[in-house]
Design an enzyme around this catalytic site. Structure first.
Site, PDB file in Angstrom:
ATOM      1  N   GLU A 209       0.815  -1.206   0.000  1.00 44.51           N
ATOM      2  CA  GLU A 209       0.000   0.000   0.000  1.00 44.51           C
ATOM      3  C   GLU A 209       0.850   1.259   0.000  1.00 44.51           C
ATOM      4  O   GLU A 209       1.944   1.278   0.573  1.00 44.51           O
ATOM      5  CB  GLU A 209      -0.914   0.014   1.234  1.00 44.51           C
ATOM      6  N   LYS A 211       2.449   4.563   1.074  1.00 42.42           N
ATOM      7  CA  LYS A 211       2.703   5.253   2.345  1.00 42.42           C
ATOM      8  C   LYS A 211       2.587   6.748   2.080  1.00 42.42           C
ATOM      9  O   LYS A 211       3.464   7.347   1.459  1.00 42.42           O
ATOM     10  CB  LYS A 211       4.083   4.922   2.912  1.00 42.42           C
ATOM     11  N   ARG A 216      -1.014  10.591  10.436  1.00 41.16           N
ATOM     12  CA  ARG A 216      -1.840   9.436  10.779  1.00 41.16           C
ATOM     13  C   ARG A 216      -3.003   9.864  11.664  1.00 41.16           C
ATOM     14  O   ARG A 216      -2.852  10.680  12.576  1.00 41.16           O
ATOM     15  CB  ARG A 216      -1.000   8.378  11.497  1.00 41.16           C
ATOM     16  N   PHE A 309      -6.604   2.797   5.714  1.00 41.90           N
ATOM     17  CA  PHE A 309      -5.941   1.548   5.347  1.00 41.90           C
ATOM     18  C   PHE A 309      -6.311   0.389   6.258  1.00 41.90           C
ATOM     19  O   PHE A 309      -5.871  -0.741   6.031  1.00 41.90           O
ATOM     20  CB  PHE A 309      -4.420   1.709   5.309  1.00 41.90           C
TER      21      PHE A 309
END
Length: 521
Positions: A209, A211, A216, A309
């Site tokens: 995936e 980054k 975050r 995610f």
């Protein structure tokens, strides 16, 4: 309990490499605490007091602590109460209030206690009392299973409260700590690898995936109530109304999502990281002008786009222990339009292609995640592996701080400067400080630099040796960010020493302009 006991234990933990000795020392300390001292003491030991940031920077702390007390008299609860008052100070006169509070606190503290307090306030504890060691110490002191304590800490997101519950509650209460929508959990962390193919060798079949070069976030929704947390579990719901509204529209009632948020330019490419982070530092409740932003105010800002995610909970069903394949299927169902791009593969060539595509899109790299892995909250293991390029720059050492604990008697923390050939931030041809680091230094390098920098010393202040700016060191960084802490207006992100460059003169070091260009990269 006297604060001096925490200082003694902190120094003892820092002075040994033995994990068993660290656990023993911390367990003895924890066993001697009163119930209302447990949570504050744990916060102090890991450099994260329960009050969070209290609005004081390093200049403010160092300038007002004053002469130390001759004898120890401060208690754990005295420091906790002082931090409460510092955190509560706001509005006109708050700077003077904080200075007065720090001055009174410093006058009651011994020299060792002053140093400890400064490191607690600035979040710069380097005692070796890392959370894993302290978690084991809590289990030892409370005579509870280590796995139970670790899981409670992960799912509560609060090691101090976990310690209090373990030491004063029942076994059933500790075992009953679970995932709760609205209460953040510690995020799962990733190891590192040089290439996507190398990461795949560790994980086996994996989801590769992007980054993202963002921040975050963990988003909790219960009905129409949505809360947004940072990776450090700070509540920033009021700062991200566009994220709140998006999650309210998802086809689900209760959900916990893990992801990132970032700002995009007109062409859909990510804007610099610091533009995203600028939104995280505004509209602080209780501060002057600290109300939540209005839609008009948000409209004037760079909008943040969330990308997810992982999903930890959906409509009454916990997914932590489900394999990633199951969690991704649920994530696609509830937030497919907002999933981070990626592919599931066991083919190294496919993994490398996705990595190249992520970099071409302006992202940091990829994270390779084992497709059968559970969500290990708060843990860094081999199931998730991040891959991203590393920037290296040649900088000049301006000063070095004496180390503590295992590095006592050695020069350790480097003050790093970039060349300022035009004198934009000082004298033409001088150097401007852009950060500090003590990371990446081997024992051999520590011994060498302790001898070397004392030979080129120009002056000393308490704890620091200022040196002639002639030594060049190669520093690896993840990037730079805007900062008012240093004169150049930027600070290095995750700086660590690669090597000293005795083949280069200070005149060949990188310039402040080169580093500032990263803000626009």
């Amino acid at each position: 309990m006297l604060l001096a006991a925490l200082v003694d234990t902190s120094e003892a933990v820092a002075s040994t490499r033995s994990r068993l000795a660290k656990v023993d020392a911390l367990a003895r300390l924890l066993a001697g605490l009163e119930p209302d001292e447990i949570a504050p003491a744990v916060g102090f030991l890991v450099g994260r007091p329960r009050q969070g940031r209290v609005g004081v920077g390093w200049r403010g702390v160092s300038s007002v602590m004053g002469s130390p007390a001759a004898e120890a008299g401060l208690t754990v609860l005295d420091l906790d109460a002082a931090l409460d008052r510092l955190a509560a100070a706001s509005g006109a006169g708050s700077v003077a209030d904080r200075s007065r509070e720090l001055g009174e606190l410093g006058a009651r503290a011994t020299g060792r206690e002053q140093d400890f307090i400064v490191r607690v306030i600035l979040g710069e504890m380097r005692t070796g009392a890392l959370e894993g060691v302290l978690t084991d110490a809590i289990a030892r002191a409370a005579e509870r299973p280590g796995d139970t304590v670790r899981r409670a800490a992960m799912l509560s997101g609060d090691l101090g409260e976990t310690a209090r519950l373990a030491l004063t509650g029942t076994a059933e209460e500790l075992e009953g700590v679970g995932l709760v929508v609205g209460r953040p959990v510690l995020p799962m962390l990733a190891a590192s690898a040089a290439t996507a193919a190398a990461a795949l060798e560790t994980t086996g079949e994996a989801s590769v995936e992007y980054k993202l070069d963002g921040a975050r976030i963990q988003v909790h929704r219960s009905g129409d109530e949505v809360r947004v947390f940072t990776r450090n579990l700070a509540d920033i719901t009021h700062r991200l109304p566009e994220v709140v509204e998006l999650v309210r529209r998802l086809p689900v009632r209760d959900v916990i999502l893990d992801g990132e948020t970032l700002s995009l330019d007109e062409e859909g490419a990510p804007r610099p990281f610091q533009e995203t982070m600028s939104r995280f530092s505004r509209w602080v409740p209780g501060a002057s002008g600290g109300s939540a932003p209005t839609p008009t105010e948000v409209g004037r800002e760079t909008l943040l786009h969330p990308w997810f995610f992982d999903v930890l909970h959906v409509d009454g069903r916990d997914l932590l222990d489900e394999p990633l394949s199951v969690r991704l299927a649920e994530l696609e169902r509830v937030a497919g339009e907002h999933r981070i791009p990626g592919e599931v593969t066991a083919d190294p060539e496919v993994a490398e292609r996705v990595s190249r595509e992520a970099l071409a899109a302006g992202q940091e790299g990829v994270v390779v995640k084992a497709i059968d892995s559970p969500y290990a909250a708060g843990r860094r293991g081999s199931s998730w592996v991040k891959v991203k390029p590393v920037h290296t720059y040649d900088l000049v050492v301006l000063a070095v701080e004496w180390g503590s604990g295992r590095r006592q008697g050695l020069l350790s923390n480097l003050h790093l400067g970039a060349r300022d050939p035009e004198g934009a931030f000082g004298e033409p041809g001088g150097y401007v400080m852009v950060g500090k680091t003590f990371k990446g230094l081997t024992d051999e390098l520590l011994r060498w630099q302790t001898e070397h920098f004392q030979q080129i010393e120009v002056r000393r202040t308490p704890g620091t040796v200022w040196v002639s700016p002639t030594t060049v060191v190669e520093i690896a960084i993840d990037g730079v960010q805007r900062s008012s802490r240093y004169p150049g207006g930027i600070a290095l992100r995750f700086a660590r020493v690669k090597r000293y460059r005795d083949d280069k003169t200070a005149a060949e070091a990188d310039t402040i302009g080169t580093l500032r260009d990263l803000l626009r990269a």
